[in-house]
Scaffold this motif. Sequence first.
Motif, PDB file in Angstrom:
ATOM      1  N   LYS A   7       0.865  -1.584   0.195  1.00 24.57           N
ATOM      2  CA  LYS A   7      -0.355  -0.182  -0.354  1.00 24.57           C
ATOM      3  C   LYS A   7       0.704   0.964   0.305  1.00 24.57           C
ATOM      4  O   LYS A   7       1.378   1.206   0.714  1.00 24.57           O
ATOM      5  N   ILE A   8       0.819   1.987  -1.007  1.00 28.01           N
ATOM      6  CA  ILE A   8       1.626   3.602  -1.194  1.00 28.01           C
ATOM      7  C   ILE A   8       1.054   4.448  -1.454  1.00 28.01           C
ATOM      8  O   ILE A   8      -0.517   4.189  -1.904  1.00 28.01           O
ATOM      9  N   TYR A   9       1.301   6.094  -1.323  1.00 20.04           N
ATOM     10  CA  TYR A   9       0.978   6.691  -1.721  1.00 20.04           C
ATOM     11  C   TYR A   9       1.357   7.345  -2.772  1.00 20.04           C
ATOM     12  O   TYR A   9       3.128   7.395  -2.728  1.00 20.04           O
ATOM     13  N   VAL A  10       0.600   7.821  -3.756  1.00 17.18           N
ATOM     14  CA  VAL A  10       1.102   8.831  -4.495  1.00 17.18           C
ATOM     15  C   VAL A  10       0.807  10.173  -5.039  1.00 17.18           C
ATOM     16  O   VAL A  10      -0.141  10.526  -4.398  1.00 17.18           O
ATOM     17  N   LYS A  11       1.538  11.693  -5.805  1.00 13.41           N
ATOM     18  CA  LYS A  11       1.439  12.611  -5.251  1.00 13.41           C
ATOM     19  C   LYS A  11       1.527  13.084  -6.884  1.00 13.41           C
ATOM     20  O   LYS A  11       3.078  13.063  -7.231  1.00 13.41           O
ATOM     21  N   GLY A  12       1.173  13.627  -7.797  1.00  9.07           N
ATOM     22  CA  GLY A  12       1.728  15.156  -8.808  1.00  9.07           C
ATOM     23  C   GLY A  12       1.877  15.620  -8.291  1.00  9.07           C
ATOM     24  O   GLY A  12       2.369  16.324  -7.048  1.00  9.07           O
ATOM     25  N   GLY A  13       2.950  16.092  -9.427  1.00  8.85           N
ATOM     26  CA  GLY A  13       3.398  17.463  -8.836  1.00  8.85           C
ATOM     27  C   GLY A  13       2.589  18.502  -8.844  1.00  8.85           C
ATOM     28  O   GLY A  13       1.925  18.421  -9.411  1.00  8.85           O
ATOM     29  N   ASP A  14       2.961  19.805  -7.893  1.00 11.25           N
ATOM     30  CA  ASP A  14       1.776  20.828  -8.056  1.00 11.25           C
ATOM     31  C   ASP A  14       2.332  21.436  -9.445  1.00 11.25           C
ATOM     32  O   ASP A  14       3.410  21.654  -9.512  1.00 11.25           O
ATOM     33  N   GLY A  15       1.553  22.197 -10.202  1.00 11.25           N
ATOM     34  CA  GLY A  15       1.322  23.100 -10.747  1.00 11.25           C
ATOM     35  C   GLY A  15       2.478  24.802 -10.423  1.00 11.25           C
ATOM     36  O   GLY A  15       2.704  25.051  -9.795  1.00 11.25           O
ATOM     37  N   GLY A  16       2.855  24.897 -10.939  1.00 16.12           N
ATOM     38  CA  GLY A  16       3.919  26.495 -10.944  1.00 16.12           C
ATOM     39  C   GLY A  16       2.734  27.221 -10.437  1.00 16.12           C
ATOM     40  O   GLY A  16       1.486  28.011 -10.920  1.00 16.12           O
ATOM     41  N   ALA A  17       3.507  28.333  -9.910  1.00 17.06           N
ATOM     42  CA  ALA A  17       2.639  29.923  -9.876  1.00 17.06           C
ATOM     43  C   ALA A  17       2.215  30.212 -10.837  1.00 17.06           C
ATOM     44  O   ALA A  17       3.241  30.702 -11.668  1.00 17.06           O
ATOM     45  N   GLY A  18       1.215  31.679 -11.309  1.00 16.14           N
ATOM     46  CA  GLY A  18       1.666  32.577 -12.406  1.00 16.14           C
ATOM     47  C   GLY A  18       1.743  34.091 -11.783  1.00 16.14           C
ATOM     48  O   GLY A  18       2.329  33.874 -10.615  1.00 16.14           O
ATOM     49  N   ALA A  19       2.842  34.995 -12.687  1.00 17.75           N
ATOM     50  CA  ALA A  19       4.143  35.638 -12.406  1.00 17.75           C
ATOM     51  C   ALA A  19       3.041  36.501 -11.934  1.00 17.75           C
ATOM     52  O   ALA A  19       2.380  37.516 -12.982  1.00 17.75           O
ATOM     53  N   VAL A  20       2.679  38.015 -11.311  1.00 17.31           N
ATOM     54  CA  VAL A  20       2.342  38.986 -11.426  1.00 17.31           C
ATOM     55  C   VAL A  20       3.509  39.892 -11.096  1.00 17.31           C
ATOM     56  O   VAL A  20       4.420  40.234 -10.877  1.00 17.31           O
ATOM     57  N   ALA A  21       3.571  41.035 -13.348  1.00 10.78           N
ATOM     58  CA  ALA A  21       4.788  41.737 -13.487  1.00 10.78           C
ATOM     59  C   ALA A  21       4.538  42.652 -14.426  1.00 10.78           C
ATOM     60  O   ALA A  21       3.644  42.065 -14.763  1.00 10.78           O
ATOM     61  N   PHE A  22       5.458  43.230 -14.864  1.00 11.65           N
ATOM     62  CA  PHE A  22       4.369  44.498 -15.973  1.00 11.65           C
ATOM     63  C   PHE A  22       5.875  44.536 -16.139  1.00 11.65           C
ATOM     64  O   PHE A  22       7.106  44.956 -15.911  1.00 11.65           O
ATOM     65  N   ARG A  23       6.321  45.183 -18.294  1.00 11.38           N
ATOM     66  CA  ARG A  23       7.127  45.661 -18.558  1.00 11.38           C
ATOM     67  C   ARG A  23       7.786  47.057 -18.439  1.00 11.38           C
ATOM     68  O   ARG A  23       7.070  47.499 -17.839  1.00 11.38           O
ATOM     69  N   ARG A  24       8.588  47.189 -17.373  1.00 15.62           N
ATOM     70  CA  ARG A  24       9.105  48.595 -17.446  1.00 15.62           C
ATOM     71  C   ARG A  24      10.990  48.614 -18.247  1.00 15.62           C
ATOM     72  O   ARG A  24      11.460  47.667 -17.753  1.00 15.62           O
ATOM     73  N   GLU A  25      10.892  48.971 -18.882  1.00  8.80           N
ATOM     74  CA  GLU A  25      11.198  49.655 -19.819  1.00  8.80           C
ATOM     75  C   GLU A  25      11.701  51.198 -19.968  1.00  8.80           C
ATOM     76  O   GLU A  25      10.890  51.980 -20.348  1.00  8.80           O
ATOM     77  N   LYS A  26      13.188  52.151 -20.621  1.00  7.80           N
ATOM     78  CA  LYS A  26      13.098  53.151 -20.709  1.00  7.80           C
ATOM     79  C   LYS A  26      12.565  54.349 -21.609  1.00  7.80           C
ATOM     80  O   LYS A  26      12.117  52.734 -22.775  1.00  7.80           O
ATOM     81  N   TYR A  27      11.501  54.354 -21.813  1.00  5.60           N
ATOM     82  CA  TYR A  27      10.622  55.191 -23.374  1.00  5.60           C
ATOM     83  C   TYR A  27       9.920  54.508 -23.359  1.00  5.60           C
ATOM     84  O   TYR A  27       9.146  54.244 -24.697  1.00  5.60           O
TER      85      TYR A  27
END
Length: 424
Positions: A7-27
């Motif tokens: 008798k064993i326990y198995v678990k699939g990997g959790d999904g990664g979290a999405g990122a909160v980010a904004f484009r920050r470039e000069k001009y």
Amino acid sequence: MFYDQAKIYVKGGDGGAGAVAFRREKYVPEGGPNGGDGGRGGKVIFVADEGLRTLVDFRYKRHYKADRGEHGQSKNMHGRSGEDMSVRIPVGTVVKDADSGEILADLVEHGQRVIVATGGRGGRGNARFMSNTNKAPTVAEKGEPGEERNLLLELKLLADVGLVGFPNVGKSTIISRISAAKPKIADYHFTTLVPNLGVVALEDGESFVVADIPGLIEGAHTGAGLGHEFLRHTERTRLILHVLDIAGSEERDPLEDFQIIKDELRQYSPELAKRTMLIVANKMDIPGAEENFKRLEDKLGEEYRIFPVSAATGEGLQELVYGVAQVLPEAPVPEIFVKEEEQHRVTHAEAPNRFELTREGDSFIITGQEIERHVKMTMFETEDGLYRFQNILKAMGIEKALRSEGIKEGDKVHIAELQFEWQE
């Protein structure tokens, strides 16, 4: 040591979290959101390996968890998916859900694969939530948890021929004489505590596999002795050799022994009792055997083919091997459950309930796979995340259901691990 259950326990990997980010470039003023999605979690996959013979590895390691997906990053960079975990198990293993008893797979061929726990999908980054009304969303999703379950593994030996009979009737001696197997042999009951496999080679290059099933006793179908542990190994055999102590050296009647063991097979599995069966009358070299053999022939000779042998002297064993080789090709192959890959998806018009609502005093408990998944994937620490979750409650009809149940200001609402107070 031979282990045929785990008798064993198995678990699939959790999904990664999405990122909160904004484009920050000069001009580049107001560059907009560019948070990437999280990666999908890895799967747990069982792979049948003919090089394994027992489930002993699962006695020392009982937890198997695949890698989680990587989190999303800025510049719309998505996280990498988690590595799948491949677990080798012996050919002949039945995989069951330990909680429901459902058979998930029956691995009967080398290299056969089955996914036993899927990975969670990655959460979406904030770039996915931009709309005409929200140009700079600060909301993203956490990764979906991977599938987890408790599994019961049962190994059923893959053999063409199974030797059954009472303890000490000579099964181990027979298999040692007709094959290269070297089981423990002694003149006392239950010498054999684990099934033995032997390969019988014929002169023309053909061969078949024989399993020496440890001795059965009356009541084996109910689990008496080690009944269930032994009987499961007879389920895959195409041909059953019922070995009798024809001399009655244990002061038992061989004809009664035959009927008892046959009844045990029938009560354990009606299909098993219909399997092709030959009778092996062993210990013909002992005084009294001839008389009992005559009785056996008179009663069962028309229904069964009977082979008189002496495992001790080797008399009749060659004829037994040839007889098995002759009958085996005509013996029907037992049905083996194999969970096939889904070929067609059928969509039903009636959709199941999306959630269930129960009330305990001033507390309301909401359950359901869909809403619980939303709870686990919502980032409640952001205002946009909280606002989005409130819209989900409305869209799913949960808010309306709570109002119809008479929820009041300050009442508690429980969803998965989330608890909050109701406010108008």
